[in-house]
Motif scaffolding. Structure first.
Motif, mmCIF file in Angstrom:
data_model
loop_
_atom_site.group_PDB
_atom_site.id
_atom_site.type_symbol
_atom_site.label_atom_id
_atom_site.label_comp_id
_atom_site.label_asym_id
_atom_site.label_seq_id
_atom_site.Cartn_x
_atom_site.Cartn_y
_atom_site.Cartn_z
ATOM 1 N N VAL A 59 -7.585 4.185 4.757
ATOM 2 C CA VAL A 59 -8.659 5.951 5.004
ATOM 3 C C VAL A 59 -8.179 6.122 3.456
ATOM 4 O O VAL A 59 -7.012 6.228 3.218
ATOM 5 C CB VAL A 59 -8.127 6.451 6.441
ATOM 6 N N ILE A 60 -9.053 6.450 2.553
ATOM 7 C CA ILE A 60 -8.539 6.969 1.611
ATOM 8 C C ILE A 60 -9.262 8.035 0.729
ATOM 9 O O ILE A 60 -10.523 8.833 1.494
ATOM 10 C CB ILE A 60 -9.680 5.986 0.030
ATOM 11 N N PRO A 61 -8.422 9.180 0.905
ATOM 12 C CA PRO A 61 -8.400 10.405 1.171
ATOM 13 C C PRO A 61 -9.691 11.159 -0.260
ATOM 14 O O PRO A 61 -9.428 10.319 -1.309
ATOM 15 C CB PRO A 61 -7.378 11.185 0.678
ATOM 16 N N GLU A 62 -11.646 11.571 -0.806
ATOM 17 C CA GLU A 62 -12.109 11.877 -1.540
ATOM 18 C C GLU A 62 -11.407 13.393 -1.483
ATOM 19 O O GLU A 62 -11.799 13.557 -1.439
ATOM 20 C CB GLU A 62 -13.267 12.268 -0.811
ATOM 21 N N ILE A 94 1.224 -1.384 -0.206
ATOM 22 C CA ILE A 94 -0.048 -0.129 -0.081
ATOM 23 C C ILE A 94 0.203 1.617 0.007
ATOM 24 O O ILE A 94 0.289 2.151 -0.659
ATOM 25 C CB ILE A 94 -1.134 0.457 0.914
ATOM 26 N N ALA A 95 1.802 1.290 1.145
ATOM 27 C CA ALA A 95 2.561 2.393 0.969
ATOM 28 C C ALA A 95 3.446 2.290 -0.566
ATOM 29 O O ALA A 95 4.182 4.063 -0.603
ATOM 30 C CB ALA A 95 4.069 2.416 2.151
ATOM 31 N N LYS A 96 3.539 1.683 -1.699
ATOM 32 C CA LYS A 96 3.507 2.074 -2.830
ATOM 33 C C LYS A 96 3.151 1.573 -4.299
ATOM 34 O O LYS A 96 3.748 2.513 -4.886
ATOM 35 C CB LYS A 96 5.215 0.534 -2.557
ATOM 36 N N SER A 97 1.869 2.188 -3.602
ATOM 37 C CA SER A 97 0.837 2.010 -4.972
ATOM 38 C C SER A 97 0.230 3.676 -4.749
ATOM 39 O O SER A 97 -0.207 4.359 -3.927
ATOM 40 C CB SER A 97 0.174 1.414 -4.244
ATOM 41 N N PRO A 98 0.170 4.245 -6.400
ATOM 42 C CA PRO A 98 0.093 5.685 -5.995
ATOM 43 C C PRO A 98 -1.262 5.231 -6.944
ATOM 44 O O PRO A 98 -1.755 5.961 -7.028
ATOM 45 C CB PRO A 98 0.938 5.961 -6.855
ATOM 46 N N PHE A 99 -1.923 4.327 -6.719
ATOM 47 C CA PHE A 99 -3.075 3.856 -7.884
ATOM 48 C C PHE A 99 -4.043 2.621 -7.364
ATOM 49 O O PHE A 99 -3.687 1.632 -7.345
ATOM 50 C CB PHE A 99 -2.925 3.790 -8.941
ATOM 51 N N LEU A 100 -5.401 2.759 -6.877
ATOM 52 C CA LEU A 100 -6.324 1.690 -6.618
ATOM 53 C C LEU A 100 -7.696 2.481 -8.111
ATOM 54 O O LEU A 100 -8.001 3.332 -7.870
ATOM 55 C CB LEU A 100 -6.249 1.650 -5.462
ATOM 56 N N ILE A 101 -8.175 0.767 -7.832
ATOM 57 C CA ILE A 101 -9.685 0.161 -8.951
ATOM 58 C C ILE A 101 -10.893 0.340 -7.557
ATOM 59 O O ILE A 101 -10.486 -0.122 -6.778
ATOM 60 C CB ILE A 101 -9.669 0.253 -9.505
ATOM 61 N N MET A 102 -11.880 1.555 -6.805
ATOM 62 C CA MET A 102 -12.585 0.736 -5.878
ATOM 63 C C MET A 102 -14.195 0.408 -6.570
ATOM 64 O O MET A 102 -14.186 1.584 -7.257
ATOM 65 C CB MET A 102 -12.844 2.174 -4.423
ATOM 66 N N SER A 103 -14.598 -0.823 -5.917
ATOM 67 C CA SER A 103 -15.417 -1.290 -6.439
ATOM 68 C C SER A 103 -16.493 -1.068 -5.434
ATOM 69 O O SER A 103 -16.485 -1.596 -4.173
ATOM 70 C CB SER A 103 -15.204 -2.871 -7.444
ATOM 71 N N PRO A 163 2.682 7.945 -4.427
ATOM 72 C CA PRO A 163 2.424 6.204 -3.140
ATOM 73 C C PRO A 163 2.738 6.476 -1.952
ATOM 74 O O PRO A 163 3.144 7.293 -1.311
ATOM 75 C CB PRO A 163 4.091 6.095 -3.399
ATOM 76 N N GLY A 164 1.461 5.770 -1.397
ATOM 77 C CA GLY A 164 0.700 5.710 -0.306
ATOM 78 C C GLY A 164 -0.029 7.178 -0.026
ATOM 79 O O GLY A 164 -0.186 7.232 1.696
ATOM 80 N N PHE A 165 -0.596 7.840 -0.255
ATOM 81 C CA PHE A 165 -1.627 8.241 -0.285
ATOM 82 C C PHE A 165 -3.253 7.553 0.010
ATOM 83 O O PHE A 165 -3.432 8.354 0.927
ATOM 84 C CB PHE A 165 -1.992 9.217 -1.930
ATOM 85 N N VAL A 166 -2.756 6.479 0.448
ATOM 86 C CA VAL A 166 -3.542 5.516 1.637
ATOM 87 C C VAL A 166 -3.734 5.592 2.596
ATOM 88 O O VAL A 166 -1.848 4.452 2.842
ATOM 89 C CB VAL A 166 -4.408 4.130 0.385
ATOM 90 N N TYR A 167 -3.713 5.668 3.499
ATOM 91 C CA TYR A 167 -3.134 6.031 4.859
ATOM 92 C C TYR A 167 -3.587 4.326 6.109
ATOM 93 O O TYR A 167 -4.865 4.459 5.716
ATOM 94 C CB TYR A 167 -3.499 6.721 5.857
ATOM 95 N N VAL A 168 -2.972 3.206 6.015
ATOM 96 C CA VAL A 168 -3.144 2.896 6.949
ATOM 97 C C VAL A 168 -3.742 2.634 8.366
ATOM 98 O O VAL A 168 -2.085 3.124 9.277
ATOM 99 C CB VAL A 168 -1.880 1.165 6.876
ATOM 100 N N LEU A 169 -4.392 2.898 8.574
ATOM 101 C CA LEU A 169 -5.023 2.867 9.893
ATOM 102 C C LEU A 169 -4.205 1.900 11.038
ATOM 103 O O LEU A 169 -3.667 2.652 12.211
ATOM 104 C CB LEU A 169 -6.014 3.992 10.706
ATOM 105 N N ASP A 170 -5.241 1.281 11.146
ATOM 106 C CA ASP A 170 -3.570 -0.276 11.770
ATOM 107 C C ASP A 170 -4.657 -1.183 11.091
ATOM 108 O O ASP A 170 -4.651 -1.280 10.017
ATOM 109 C CB ASP A 170 -4.867 -0.158 13.427
ATOM 110 N N GLU A 171 -4.365 -2.514 11.847
ATOM 111 C CA GLU A 171 -4.153 -3.635 10.322
ATOM 112 C C GLU A 171 -5.744 -4.365 10.422
ATOM 113 O O GLU A 171 -5.988 -5.098 9.313
ATOM 114 C CB GLU A 171 -4.009 -4.709 12.000
#
Length: 205
Positions: free
Chosen positions: A75-78, A37-46, A63-71
């Protein structure tokens, strides 16, 4: 056209998954998934609404724009878009969502399935400040399934091989398509192009 309607019929055609495929799913974000997730700059959400009408939405940033809050939560910014808010409106009706994370050059992808909710919590939104701007809301995914998807689709498509890419002048024109679909007299192809250019340069964040 012959239609397959049961799992029994399907399995007769494609067989059953192997042992590795059956056991690769985890229900949390471990260190390996964090790194992906830290290295990903792109995702598709269904997502889908309560009638089962589906939507797939691209999300991208550094890259890493999605924050891992815990296990159990990501969290994905809108970020600013066209304000249709298709994914969010679906989530209000049906919280189930699927994420597909991509890393350029890597042919395997990471899939996360879970339950989504929408937050305006300032402590979370402050994590996503870019150019002095914050998102208005963010999407929180409670992880239920997490697993690596094999590379066959990207290998078959040669997605990351520039030699297979079409010359830009041969690609479809998004502005032409939007103007044709909207059928609004004031939105010619030229006007749509100008609107898109303005949006891409002034309203990214």
């Amino acid at each position: 056209m012959k239609t397959i309607t049961t799992e029994e019929e399907l399995r007769a055609e494609i067989g059953h998954p192997g042992k590795l495929a059956e056991h690769k799913v985890i229900a949390h974000i471990d260190q390996h998934c964090r790194e992906f997730i830290a290295k990903s700059p792109f995702l598709i959400m269904s997502t889908s609404n309560n009638k089962g009408m589906c939507d797939s939405s691209p999300r991208g940033d550094s890259p890493g724009f999605v924050y891992v809050l815990d296990e159990k939560h990501v969290v994905i910014p809108e970020r600013p878009g066209n304000r249709r808010a298709d994914s969010i409106l679906n989530i209000f009706e049906n919280p189930h969502a699927g994420l597909l994370f991509l890393i350029p050059g890597l042919e395997e992808t990471l899939r996360i399935n879970g339950k989504a909710s929408i937050t305006s919590d300032s402590n979370l939104l402050n994590l996503f400040e870019v150019q002095g701007k914050l998102p208005k809301v963010a999407i929180v995914i409670e992880v239920e399934e997490c697993f690596i998807h094999c590379a066959k689709a990207l290998k078959r498509s040669s997605m990351w091989q520039p030699a297979t890419w079409e010359d830009k002048e041969n690609l479809p024109s998004p502005a032409k398509m939007m103007a044709s679909h909207a059928k609004l007299p004031e939105y010619t192809e030229k006007a749509v192009n100008e609107s898109l250019a303005e949006s891409y340069t002034k309203r990214m964040y």
